[in-house]
Design a protein around this motif. Sequence first.
Motif, PDB file in Angstrom:
ATOM      1  N   MET A  53       0.832  -1.208   0.000  1.00 20.77           N
ATOM      2  CA  MET A  53       0.000   0.000   0.000  1.00 20.77           C
ATOM      3  C   MET A  53       0.859   1.247   0.000  1.00 20.77           C
ATOM      4  N   SER A  57       1.009   4.082  -2.869  1.00 22.39           N
ATOM      5  CA  SER A  57       0.836   5.517  -2.659  1.00 22.39           C
ATOM      6  C   SER A  57       1.983   6.291  -3.284  1.00 22.39           C
ATOM      7  N   ARG A 111      -7.683   4.681   1.048  1.00 26.61           N
ATOM      8  CA  ARG A 111      -7.429   3.373   0.452  1.00 26.61           C
ATOM      9  C   ARG A 111      -6.646   2.497   1.420  1.00 26.61           C
ATOM     10  N   ILE A 112      -5.649   3.113   2.073  1.00 26.89           N
ATOM     11  CA  ILE A 112      -4.822   2.336   3.005  1.00 26.89           C
ATOM     12  C   ILE A 112      -5.679   1.846   4.168  1.00 26.89           C
ATOM     13  N   ALA A 115      -7.873  -1.034   3.147  1.00 24.41           N
ATOM     14  CA  ALA A 115      -7.167  -2.306   2.928  1.00 24.41           C
ATOM     15  C   ALA A 115      -7.066  -3.096   4.221  1.00 24.41           C
TER      16      ALA A 115
END
Lengths: 222, 614
Positions: A53, A57, A111-112, A115
């Motif tokens: 991740m 990024s 997003r992180i 996840a």
Amino acid sequence: MLWLLFFLVTAIHAELCQPDAENAFKVRLSIRTALGDKAYAWDTNEEYLFKAMVAFSMRKVPNREATEISHVLLCNVTQRVSFWFVVIDPSKNHTLPAVEVQSAIRKNRNRINNAFSLNDQTLEFLKIPSTLAPPTDPSVPIWIIIFGVIFCIVIVAITLLILSGIRQRRRKNKEPSGVDDTEDKCENMITIENGIPCDPLDMKGGHINEAFMTEDERLTPL
Amino acid sequence: MAHAPEPDPASGDLGDERPKWDNKAQYLLSCIGFAVGLGNIWRFPYLCQTYGGGAFLVPYVIALVFEGIPLFHVELAIGQRLRKGSIGVWTAISPYFSGLGLGCVMLSFLVSLYYNTILAWVLWYFLNSFQHPLPWSSCPPDLNRTGFVEECQGSSAVSYFWYRQTLNITADINDSGSIQWRLLICLAACWAVVYMCVIRGIETTGKAIYFTASFPYLVLTIFLIRGLTLPGATKGLIYLFTPSMQILQNPRVWLDAATQIFFSLSLAFGGHIAFASYNSPRNDCRKDAVVIALVNSMTSLYASIAVFSILGFKATNSYEHCLDRNILSLINEFDFPEQSISRDDYPAVLMHLTTTQPRRVARLPLKACHLEDFLDKSASGPGLAFIVFTEAVLHMPGAPGWAVLFFGMLFTLGLSSMFGNMEAIITPLLDKGVLPRWVPKEALTGLVCLACFLSATCFTLQSGNYWLEIFDNFAAPLNLLIFAFLEVVGVVYVYGMKRFCDDIAWMTGRRPGPYWRLTWRVVSPLLLLTIFVAYVTLLARKPLSYRAWNPQYELFPSRQEKLYPGWVRAACMLLSLLPVLWVPMAALAQLLTWRKRTWRDRHVRPDTDTHNLP
């Protein structure tokens, strides 16, 4: 020879990633607080996902599209779960500036978080402030809507009360004048009592008073 | 001086029928609603807690028996006997006392101004409770959305919502700021609701009171049941009611108990006189007085149980959060696994770590967490409702529903008290006939409500809260004490105790017993005088200051203590004296009229003896 190189690389990596090293960030996860019973254990696979991740990024930053998972180094993983990480550049001898990493993480924070099924409070990047969600203001605040409803009801109720008051007063005003009217009318009208007009009673002179019943009519005929 | 015209039973009714209560229940509910107000919820529990819990009930009951009930009986009796509002009643007792009635009307006017403003705040919170999450649950983010607004961060989300988003308060009373339109429209709505309920006098209030007087009891019961089932409620109740008898040696306790009874029963406003004047003359006002006073005190007690079970829950909650924050600091610093230290293990672990690694522990921002500290954080007045209770409600599951219920209860409580205040103004004006007969009653009530609304707009300024505290602290208390004293003295010594007892015997069928006669003649006037003197002494000793909300203050979020500027002090003085000044002014006017009349009579008929007694 190969082993020597490997040890050298690991040693250099170890120097680059240390607690409080330059351009290193501490990450703290609170998995059990966030997920309770559904908490997963933190193992090397999860670490791999984390590195992926971070690399993802960084790849979004212009000039850094070539970042690989192997460029993200993790160290000092504790039981808390917390660890430090750095991102090194492809030449593998210095770390990327903190500002770049910081802005990249901020842009992809959502997003992180997703996840790992965590949020900003349970997946903390110390020294990287998170962007707070904008306040969810509906176009018309709720309180104005309810206020409008209540106020309209009150105004309608006041109007009805005033109107009914006016009507009551008008009815009360009409009654005494109505009584007066009939008294006036009596003087003009011929009052009928028992089917016989009262007028004959007023007349003077020898007239047959038709108000009285005649003898014959008093007794019913056999 | 006791030459007032003999009031016959049908006085004032020869023209048109005086409105009557539909039934006894309406009258009782109206008086109870007037007496039971916001003070029962947010003043009595605070006093109970500050003054030694259960021990406070001792001076409270004594004050009730020797001051509250006798004064209350006097008001109901004269209203019912003389069948007029306060101006008419006192003019009938003695023309020199007409100023008392005028003063009561003026005082009711001043009180209704700020009382309805409080209701406007309650309405604002009520309207904002219909959303999830509640707006005071979290701070709004600042401009670049990296953190929360600084003022909110420094204090708390609840305080920020109250001081900034509701009041938008300025840091100084000199700085008036602008009118807050949100509060203005809430105030307009409140006055519209009040107008709707008092539009035709007791005809409409009598119907509205069924709801507004009973709804608070329903909600209090719901809160009591819910509160008692929350964790930590029993701790709050034990803390509240644990008596500490040595506090009774402090004279402040007795003073506060007496003033609390006095203000709680809403005496000397003229509202009870107005309500009683609509009764049929033969009504047992003695029983009514005792019943209503007891119901009022029972309600205070009931409310304090509900309030303190909720506050006990809140204190336990805060205590547990305090512990959790400390535990989290330890876990984060020493990288222990999550949730490895329970709340019970915390003291042992802390001690172990302090001995093994003192330097690292000293660096941590650990706070001392004691449950008593959180239980001690009591508040009274608006602070209880708008800051403490709103925060407590946040932690209850289903928070918006509880907030709606709570603020709905406060609104109906205040509304039923407002009815009494408005009747105290409208009934005397109607009886006096200030407007011509052809003007309908609706117009008079409308004009009064409009005048009150326009005058109260000054409280919607940004400095409005400071002014409201001035009104609350200076306009009401001193004047009420003086008026109550004059009431008792006027009835007992001017009207005559014998005549008063005869009237009561005629109305209720029994002469008042020795308890009543003694309290009326001696105990109550003496108590009132003592309270008045003590109150004035305390007021004179305290410097006239207020506590301002100033984000720039070094000790923010503590409130900054500031002195009132000169012009504000003058305004305080005016507010305290204005209602009372009517009494000597009216007496003086009456004296001048009498002198002019006797002078005129003496000059028209110089030979007759003019033994006109005033």
